[in-house]
Enzyme design. Sequence first.
Site, PDB file in Angstrom:
ATOM      1  N   THR A  83       0.652  -1.930  -1.610  1.00 21.29           N
ATOM      2  CA  THR A  83       1.721  -1.585  -0.676  1.00 21.29           C
ATOM      3  C   THR A  83       2.824  -0.906  -1.464  1.00 21.29           C
ATOM      4  O   THR A  83       3.041  -1.233  -2.633  1.00 21.29           O
ATOM      5  CB  THR A  83       2.283  -2.843   0.016  1.00 21.29           C
ATOM      6  OG1 THR A  83       3.564  -2.560   0.589  1.00 21.29           O
ATOM      7  CG2 THR A  83       2.475  -3.978  -0.956  1.00 21.29           C
ATOM      8  N   CYS A 197       3.832   4.834   2.560  1.00 22.27           N
ATOM      9  CA  CYS A 197       3.455   3.522   3.093  1.00 22.27           C
ATOM     10  C   CYS A 197       1.944   3.549   3.168  1.00 22.27           C
ATOM     11  O   CYS A 197       1.363   4.537   3.658  1.00 22.27           O
ATOM     12  CB  CYS A 197       4.066   3.273   4.465  1.00 22.27           C
ATOM     13  SG  CYS A 197       3.439   1.786   5.270  1.00 22.27           S
TER      14      CYS A 197
END
Length: 235
Positions: A83, A197
């Site tokens: 992430t 992202c």
Amino acid sequence: MKIIGLIGGMSWESSAEYYRIINQETNRRLGGVHSAQCLMFSFDFDEIKRLQHDGEWEKLAELMKEAALRLERGGADFIVVCTNTMHRLADDITSAVSIPLLHIADPTAERIKASGFERVGLLGTAFTMEQDFYKGRLQQRHGLDVIVPDEDDRRVVHEIIYKELVLGQVRPESRQAYREIIARLIERGAQCIILGCTEIMLLVKDEDSAVPLFDTTTIHAVAAVDEALRSANTP
């Protein structure tokens, strides 16, 4: 082959992409029926999301450190956090373990610089777009000029991530919204766009942008394979 330690579940949708890409790339390079040696600690993302939005970063740091320690104890040779947003806690993670962390921003920036770009548009969660832990690394360590969407566009990008993409929902109207936001970044001078992202790659493809896209999920996963196959004697 080094053992890759993956911290995932943020969300599992993108973590599954990491696992797929890492194993496909390993097999592409080694052939036969080769696959990667890896361990994954996967969070319950509901807890992570709540703590993020409540600003409980100290609690999140403790969770990330414990996950990294579990992977180190399990035999991982290095850590990959699946992430972008949780790289806000990169320093906390590296302080807790003796194995290295492969930071997601570094291979992304190197790929961008190798392509000859200097001014980049950044899409991600509000945390990634607005705080300095990611933009600052791109700017200070790699010399990139980073621009982000305006406030309204940042809200749209963030909400689509947390209300749709982490649930695996890919909606045409959301893809169109991202296309328009990307176009506005290009109008402001972005030479390329970072999909900052790890879920955005589920929604946005090359054909959605007039400039090159740099998908951090794929770049980071391939960099993990680079590291896993690098000789222990190679600097």
